[in-house]
Write an enzyme that holds these catalytic residues in place. Sequence first.
Site, PDB file in Angstrom:
ATOM      1  CG  HIS A  44      -1.483  -8.697   0.209  1.00 28.51           C
ATOM      2  ND1 HIS A  44      -1.063  -7.392   0.166  1.00 28.51           N
ATOM      3  CD2 HIS A  44      -2.823  -8.634   0.086  1.00 28.51           C
ATOM      4  CE1 HIS A  44      -2.097  -6.580   0.033  1.00 28.51           C
ATOM      5  NE2 HIS A  44      -3.181  -7.320  -0.033  1.00 28.51           N
ATOM      6  CB  SER A  76     -13.810  -4.594  -0.158  1.00 26.76           C
ATOM      7  OG  SER A  76     -12.619  -4.000  -0.607  1.00 26.76           O
ATOM      8  N   GLY A 115     -18.239  -3.070  -0.291  1.00 26.25           N
ATOM      9  CA  GLY A 115     -18.134  -3.145  -1.748  1.00 26.25           C
ATOM     10  C   GLY A 115     -17.418  -1.955  -2.342  1.00 26.25           C
ATOM     11  N   GLY A 163     -17.331   0.956  -1.239  1.00 22.99           N
ATOM     12  CA  GLY A 163     -18.210   2.114  -1.138  1.00 22.99           C
ATOM     13  C   GLY A 163     -19.545   1.953  -1.826  1.00 22.99           C
ATOM     14  CE1 TYR A 221      -3.152  -2.918   0.368  1.00 24.74           C
ATOM     15  CE2 TYR A 221      -3.458  -2.372   2.672  1.00 24.74           C
ATOM     16  CZ  TYR A 221      -3.758  -3.162   1.579  1.00 24.74           C
ATOM     17  OH  TYR A 221      -4.671  -4.185   1.712  1.00 24.74           O
TER      18      TYR A 221
END
Length: 323
Positions: A122, A201, A204, A206, A55
Amino acid sequence: MHRRKLGQGLEVGAVGLGCMGLSGTYGAAEDAASIELIRAAVERGCTLIDTADIYGFGHNEKVVGEAIRPIRDQVVLATKFGNIRDAQGRPAVDGRPEHVRRACDASLARLGVEVIDLYYLHRVDPAVPIEDTVGAMAELVRAGKVRHLGLSEAAPATIRRAHAVHPITAVQSEWSLWTRDMEAEVLPTCRALGIGFVAYSPLGRGFLSGTIERVEPGDRRAEHPRFAPENLERNRRLLGPLQELARAKGCTPAQVALAWLLAQGPDIVPIPGTRKLARLEENLAATTVPLSADEVAALAAAFSPGVAVGARYPEAQLVRVGL
């Protein structure tokens, strides 16, 4: 906030904080504001703080490290390794034991800590036996650099093989009303092995907030098929039952979506991301939204598996999940 247990007795707040968006994914990074946000989250009982070395190419870990420095003992710090860029700058995966050790030391340095509470692979590297990758991760536990191990977007067989090498505390995968792939096999596998599930998430990206009518250029979601204009228009038609229930309860659609996930079991911890304090408080308040069994079932029926139009990732990323 009430607390929940993942695998191996690891206890965290019922809702965590995903930090990917603090490094420019959905808009310009504002480090001072991000540090304040993380500290505000922990102050409100949001103890699971989730980052990754990819990130912002290390930027995110540095911001998280600065944020938690004065409150380290109140935080369950999770980070991830394995997603890399190759010599040509293309996305790739590296699960080799030598990379495991090197990546951990680099994350510890950026975070400014002596130990990582929850260390995830990851993405699974198909070129490296999972036993070799997790074996090297287990060495980090024995060395006192890591407390718990996790996997992200792993297949059921991979989870079982990894768990046989060293107990896995958490599996992290995308899960929301909009993305329910893992309910068929991954979640039952985790529960059979006593592994907690961390849902990233959970809104979704947002979408389940009901506020996204289009995606602006430069927003990472523009790369995701579900947010393509023609698909987004069709997907927005799914939101009616969610919005109707939110109005009836006097809360937001995002809170109902998170409450639905929380209702799936005490071993589920969603980690919504945000850059705004108001949204953080909204997300955390989802723990107070009651849903009846009938309401949970009605939402599940309205968002049945596979109902979303478009893949959840671009093809180049989709091939690296579920391995």
